[in-house]
Design an enzyme around this catalytic site. Structure first.
Site, PDB file in Angstrom:
ATOM      1  N   HIS A 183       0.893  -1.274  -0.040  1.00 46.65           N
ATOM      2  CA  HIS A 183       0.085   0.052  -0.075  1.00 46.65           C
ATOM      3  C   HIS A 183       0.757   1.361  -0.058  1.00 46.65           C
ATOM      4  CE1 HIS A 183      -3.796  -2.301   1.614  1.00 46.65           C
ATOM      5  NE2 HIS A 183      -3.689  -2.384   0.272  1.00 46.65           N
ATOM      6  N   CYS A 482      -1.255  -5.054 -17.352  1.00 52.80           N
ATOM      7  CA  CYS A 482      -1.845  -4.152 -16.452  1.00 52.80           C
ATOM      8  C   CYS A 482      -1.233  -4.110 -15.051  1.00 52.80           C
ATOM      9  CB  CYS A 482      -3.359  -4.167 -16.593  1.00 52.80           C
ATOM     10  SG  CYS A 482      -3.904  -5.795 -15.740  1.00 52.80           S
TER      11      CYS A 482
END
Length: 557
Positions: A183, A482
């Site tokens: 994160h 991606c």
């Protein structure tokens, strides 16, 4: 000090070492006998924490919003509330009950690995915030006000620590834990703030010490010399000038088109994608529409969220990933499934759609309705597809819903190995390198101790990407990437050399990738790819590829 650079650029400022903040102390064990009052205190605290996290997410927007919404779900988890109630009924204090119940969850998450294992730091953060509320203690917060931008140093960072920060407040992030897809890394890239993770000993830096952080090389220099600072800033300024000069559609030096697309979590991320020159959207993560809700979003609500993004790219490509949820990202409005000892390998992605066809039907109908109202070119893809049969099932469902351009994600090694079979049914393939690396190397992508195995430069991962691109080409299908691997300028060139036809990444990474491609021919990319695949380690693969990519030197990458 050396770590892993995960967000490029140079940051300089005084160290603010979060590890020096006093932790929330372990709470006492018994209450005074009023169990109902004690339970009410716990429930109020958890709800207050959840509401605060949601409010932070709403203010932050972007990637942070979805992450914090998921964290708020932890505070509202019914199973957790039941555990707290049971302990309080047996005489345990509210604070202690919250602490112990979260501890049980923590053990389960840590043992699960994968997505859930990566949420341990988030869970600890929710626990500590709730205990602090119950005991009326101030919770340590990082400064968000005026003053000289500082370098935030910590063992690890919870999303709530960083969501409301900006480049005006923080010069760089440095953590001892975390990996390239943690994160901290994701939010740092979204903010455009230099960041280094997996940097041993970082919290030994004394608070207030001037620190120079190079998010490209991964070097962290406490108390740098004036020459160090000047050299780093000159290199970064030269890099920024070169990046600014590269504009327009993605293309190699010899004119081979490589569309450069953006990864987004919803309409709020469109502005950044346009600002950095995205030619479309390569990954629209629709799960953020579904998280932290008592009921599934209606077809009308979904349609508007899809339409807003489609309209931002008239004539451009918008690739929407259908709901990527399941055992490892539970949805409150679905009945809990059977216990899964390893949720990362459980009923998720396309497998969830097969179990709950009504959820799929609503989403596909909303997508078709949005496409009919827009000039944007919609493509839809399913996550976690492993077999040709799953690919055929999904594309048939899309066709029945009026969605003719349906593809699948390649995140499972089996799908990469048999990509040609999947491409018989799917109109396009898209490689999700984050999960593909995790599954190929059996290494939790958020665990700092396994950073070396999480590296998409692993030759085995490059082999799988090459197989996927080759299998798609056999059937005349495009194959994009991606995953965050596309955000590495050198690796982006290698991916093109492997046969990848488009690249999608966090919006701030687009200029560097565009510049890197513009300085190399397709043949140079192919030579770099071949050299990388011939290596036996990610370090050797990176070095071998760079020897065929001389234009990177001028970019200071």
């Amino acid at each position: 000090m050396a770590g892993v650079g995960v967000s490029p650029g140079v940051g300089l400022g005084p160290a603010y070492v979060l590890a020096y903040e006093a932790p929330v102390p372990e709470p006492g064990s018994r209450h005074d006998g009023d169990a109902a009052a004690e339970l009410a205190r716990a429930v109020r605290a958890l709800e207050r924490v959840a509401a605060d996290l949601e409010e932070r997410g709403a203010r932050a927007g972007g990637e942070a919003a979805g992450i914090l919404e998921a964290q708020a779900m932890m505070a509202r988890d019914p199973g957790l509330a039941d555990g707290v109630a049971e302990l309080v009924g047996a005489g345990t204090s509210a604070a202690r009950a919250v602490h112990e119940t979260f501890g049980r969850y923590r053990e389960v998450l840590a043992a699960s690995g994968g997505y859930l294992g990566a949420r341990v730091a988030d869970l600890d953060d929710v626990r500590d915030r709730a205990v602090a509320v119950i005991e009326d203690r101030p919770f340590p917060e990082v400064p968000t006000g005026d003053g000289e931008p500082y370098v935030l140093v910590a063992r690890d960072l919870a999303p709530a620590d960083t969501a409301l920060l900006s480049r005006d407040v923080v010069a760089a992030f440095v953590t001892e834990q975390g990996g390239p897809t943690s994160h901290t890394a994701i939010l740092a890239r979204a903010m455009g703030v230099p960041a280094v993770v997996a940097c041993p000993g970082a919290t030994s830096i004394l608070p207030g010490t001037e620190v120079l952080v190079d998010g490209t090389s991964g070097l962290v220099r406490p108390a740098p010399s004036g020459e160090d600072v000047l050299a780093a800033r000159d290199a970064d300024a030269a890099r920024q000038a070169v990046l600014a000069a590269a504009s327009g559609p993605g293309t190699t030096a010899d004119g081979h088109a490589v569309p450069l697309l953006a990864n987004i979590g919803g309409p709020r991320d469109v502005a950044a994608a346009l600002e950095h020159g995205a030619e479309g959207i390569g990954l629209y993560r629709t799960e953020f529409l579904f998280l932290d809700r008592a009921e599934a979003p209606s077809a009308a609500e979904q349609e508007e969220a899809y339409l807003e993004v489609l309209d931002a790219f008239p004539g451009g490509r918008v690739i929407v990933r259908t709901l990527d949820a399941g055992a490892d990202k539970p949805l409150a409005f679905l009945p809990p499934g059977a216990h899964e000892p390893n949720p990362a390998l459980g009923e998720r992605g396309v497998r969830l759609f097969r179990t709950h066809p009504d959820i799929m039907a609503t989403q596909l109908a909303a997508l078709a309705a949005a496409a009919a109202r827009s000039a944007g070119r919609l493509q839809v893809m399913a996550p976690m597809v492993a077999t040709a049969e799953e690919a055929a099932w999904f594309t048939a469902a899309c066709d029945a819903a009026g969605l003719p351009s349906a593809g699948v994600m390649i995140e499972v090694p089996a799908a990469a190995l048999r990509a040609s079979d999947l491409a018989v049914h799917a109109g396009f393939l898209s490689v999700g390198t984050n999960d593909l690396t995790q599954y190929a190397l059996a290494a939790d992508r958020q665990l700092g101790a396994l950073t070396g195995l999480q590296d998409a430069w692993q030759p085995a991962v490059l082999d799988l990407v090459g197989l996927a691109a080759g299998g798609a080409a056999e059937r005349g299908r495009p194959c994009g990437v991606c995953g965050e691997a596309a955000a590495d300028p050198a690796l982006a060139c290698v991916l093109v050399g492997l046969g990848v036809t488009s690249l999608s990444m966090s919006a701030p990474a687009l200029p560097a990738v565009r510049a890197a491609l513009s300085r190399h021919t397709r043949d140079q990319c192919a030579l770099a790819a071949g050299a990388a695949r011939a290596a036996t380690s990610p370090e050797d693969a990176r070095a071998a590829a760079r020897s065929h990519l001389p234009g990177l030197e001028g970019l200071a990458l």
